[in-house]
Motif scaffolding. Structure first.
Motif, PDB file in Angstrom:
ATOM      1  N   LEU A  31       0.835  -1.193   0.000  1.00 22.86           N
ATOM      2  CA  LEU A  31       0.000   0.000   0.000  1.00 22.86           C
ATOM      3  C   LEU A  31       0.878   1.255   0.000  1.00 22.86           C
ATOM      4  O   LEU A  31       1.835   1.355   0.754  1.00 22.86           O
ATOM      5  N   ARG A  32       0.537   2.198  -0.862  1.00 23.92           N
ATOM      6  CA  ARG A  32       1.291   3.451  -0.944  1.00 23.92           C
ATOM      7  C   ARG A  32       0.340   4.638  -0.861  1.00 23.92           C
ATOM      8  O   ARG A  32      -0.811   4.553  -1.285  1.00 23.92           O
ATOM      9  N   PHE A  33       0.846   5.734  -0.307  1.00 24.25           N
ATOM     10  CA  PHE A  33       0.073   6.966  -0.229  1.00 24.25           C
ATOM     11  C   PHE A  33       0.754   8.044  -1.067  1.00 24.25           C
ATOM     12  O   PHE A  33       1.981   8.165  -1.063  1.00 24.25           O
ATOM     13  N   ARG A  34      -0.043   8.812  -1.777  1.00 24.91           N
ATOM     14  CA  ARG A  34       0.413  10.054  -2.405  1.00 24.91           C
ATOM     15  C   ARG A  34      -0.301  11.182  -1.682  1.00 24.91           C
ATOM     16  O   ARG A  34      -1.521  11.174  -1.578  1.00 24.91           O
ATOM     17  N   GLY A  82       7.615  12.574  -1.785  1.00 25.76           N
ATOM     18  CA  GLY A  82       7.298  13.533  -2.837  1.00 25.76           C
ATOM     19  C   GLY A  82       6.060  14.351  -2.557  1.00 25.76           C
ATOM     20  O   GLY A  82       5.526  15.022  -3.452  1.00 25.76           O
ATOM     21  N   ALA A  83       5.573  14.313  -1.319  1.00 28.30           N
ATOM     22  CA  ALA A  83       4.361  15.057  -0.953  1.00 28.30           C
ATOM     23  C   ALA A  83       4.525  16.542  -1.285  1.00 28.30           C
ATOM     24  O   ALA A  83       5.605  17.115  -1.137  1.00 28.30           O
ATOM     25  N   ARG A  84       3.433  17.141  -1.721  1.00 26.26           N
ATOM     26  CA  ARG A  84       3.504  18.540  -2.164  1.00 26.26           C
ATOM     27  C   ARG A  84       2.454  19.392  -1.460  1.00 26.26           C
ATOM     28  O   ARG A  84       1.294  18.983  -1.348  1.00 26.26           O
ATOM     29  N   ALA A  85       2.877  20.559  -0.989  1.00 22.22           N
ATOM     30  CA  ALA A  85       1.977  21.522  -0.355  1.00 22.22           C
ATOM     31  C   ALA A  85       1.878  22.769  -1.230  1.00 22.22           C
ATOM     32  O   ALA A  85       2.814  23.113  -1.958  1.00 22.22           O
ATOM     33  N   LYS A  99      -3.713  14.999 -11.545  1.00 24.71           N
ATOM     34  CA  LYS A  99      -2.519  14.236 -11.911  1.00 24.71           C
ATOM     35  C   LYS A  99      -2.306  13.064 -10.959  1.00 24.71           C
ATOM     36  O   LYS A  99      -2.067  11.920 -11.385  1.00 24.71           O
ATOM     37  N   LEU A 100      -2.414  13.326  -9.651  1.00 21.42           N
ATOM     38  CA  LEU A 100      -2.213  12.258  -8.674  1.00 21.42           C
ATOM     39  C   LEU A 100      -3.275  11.172  -8.803  1.00 21.42           C
ATOM     40  O   LEU A 100      -2.991   9.989  -8.589  1.00 21.42           O
ATOM     41  N   SER A 101      -4.484  11.556  -9.162  1.00 24.38           N
ATOM     42  CA  SER A 101      -5.573  10.579  -9.238  1.00 24.38           C
ATOM     43  C   SER A 101      -5.297   9.496 -10.271  1.00 24.38           C
ATOM     44  O   SER A 101      -5.814   8.378 -10.160  1.00 24.38           O
ATOM     45  N   ARG A 158     -14.633  16.032  -9.412  1.00 30.74           N
ATOM     46  CA  ARG A 158     -14.716  15.432 -10.746  1.00 30.74           C
ATOM     47  C   ARG A 158     -13.979  14.100 -10.859  1.00 30.74           C
ATOM     48  O   ARG A 158     -14.012  13.464 -11.908  1.00 30.74           O
ATOM     49  N   VAL A 159     -13.307  13.691  -9.794  1.00 32.57           N
ATOM     50  CA  VAL A 159     -12.546  12.442  -9.836  1.00 32.57           C
ATOM     51  C   VAL A 159     -13.484  11.272  -9.553  1.00 32.57           C
ATOM     52  O   VAL A 159     -14.177  11.252  -8.536  1.00 32.57           O
TER      53      VAL A 159
END
Length: 359
Positions: free
Chosen positions: A19-22, A42-45, A66-68, A89-90
């Motif tokens: 299992l991975r989280f973005r 690589g988490a982005r704020a 993009k992440l979706s 919209r995802v």
């Protein structure tokens, strides 16, 4: 809520190495950045520019799209309108972990009604840490009933008996340079108006007058820090209270303390009382509005009052200081409640099921 989310992620990853989280957020990272890096380097704020972040919303929303493409599920860990708007919209399973209470003032119902109607219709599920908060939500948006789930915050229990607790207390006090023989009362959190650290200080001033060997610790930071330090001086507590600033890991302070004195005007289910109890620290609390009664049974697992009565709070702390049997009974009952109702297994169960198709 952040610490609860980190514990859930850690538990999920431990049980499923694949299992991975973005991770992304429309606001700058706070104190939890090092925990976020554990799950997604690589988490982005984003900078959250303009009212409600509208000036940075488009670029944040594009990043979500993009992440979706890399993910199978979406989990929003807080009632952030920008995040919920960006995922509308995802098309994939989406869950919101809602951790805030609903009714603060006369406009609260209208605000939350709009929130649920505009941002939550497309969600697969909404979780609440207490039945108290879930019931609030259903009073506002009854159509949520099929999506709403009460998912308790999960806690590991570290208390291993009174002998071990006293040994760890001595070591923690030595490490933190706290007085070994004192009766230590603490609290932790943001130093903001609703958290009522003024009540904490006025209560412990009464405790100090009646129990001179007591000592007090406030872990946290916020807009009221300077004002609270002045109040402590005015109350004659200058040398008897320590302001630590923000503390990422409170475990040593929970081990070192005898009592957590928690005071708040409103809170869904504050974590500090439960975290403290997991180390065998006794809990005395006053909460004007919230769900803490789901954990604290008054005079069984702790003391809980719905009014900020400093005399009553101080008397309860002193009662624990002078009654070892009562303290032991409270401590053991709180640990049993945590183990039975708020275990990490209970806290993870819903998310394991929800994210199960990601295996």
């Amino acid at each position: 809520m952040e610490q609860v989310s980190y514990r859930i992620m850690r538990g999920l990853v431990k049980g499923n190495k694949g299992l991975r989280f973005r991770i992304t957020t429309p606001r700058p990272f706070g104190n939890g950045k090092k925990f976020i890096d554990e799950f997604d380097p690589g988490a982005r704020a984003f900078p959250y520019l303009g009212r409600f972040g509208w000036r940075s919303y488009d670029v944040f929303s594009c990043h979500i799209q993009k992440l979706s493409r890399e993910c199978s599920h979406i989990w929003v860990t807080g009632t952030c309108a920008a995040s919920l708007a960006a995922i509308r919209r995802v098309k994939m399973p989406k869950v919101l972990s809602h951790h805030y209470h609903h009714f603060e003032n006369s406009t609260s119902r209208l605000k939350w009604s709009g929130f649920y109607e505009l941002l939550c219709r497309g969600l697969s599920a909404v979780t609440f840490p207490t039945a108290f908060t879930c019931d609030e939500a259903l009073r506002i948006a009854p159509w949520l009933k099929k999506k709403a789930h009460v998912v308790p915050n999960g806690f590991d229990v570290f208390f291993q008996g009174e002998e071990e607790r006293l040994k760890l207390q001595q070591l923690a006090r030595q490490s933190l340079k706290l007085p070994q023989q004192a009766w230590i009362v603490m609290n932790a959190g943001w130093l903001v108006p609703r958290k009522r650290f003024d009540i904490f200080l006025r209560t412990v001033a009464e405790v100090k007058n009646r129990l001179p060997e007591s000592y007090f610790v406030i872990c946290g930071s916020g807009m009221l820090e300077a004002q609270l330090k002045r109040l402590a001086e005015d109350l004659g507590l200058g040398r008897s209270v320590r302001f630590t600033g923000w503390v990422d890991d409170l475990s040593l302070y929970y081990k070192a303390s005898d009592v957590l004195l928690f005071n708040s005007d409103f809170d869904t289910l504050p974590c500090a009382p439960m975290e403290a109890a997991s180390y065998g620290c006794l809990v005395v609390a006053s909460l004007a509005y919230g769900g803490l009664a789901e954990f604290i049974d008054h005079e069984i697992t702790g003391f809980l009052f719905d009014k900020h009565d400093t005399d009553l709070l101080a008397s309860s702390i002193l009662r624990l200081a002078h009654d070892g049997t009562l303290s032991r009974n409270f401590r053991e009952a709180a640990v049993r409640r945590l183990t039975h109702d708020y275990s990490m297994e209970n806290g993870l169960a819903f998310y394991k099921d929800f994210f199960g198709s990601a295996n």
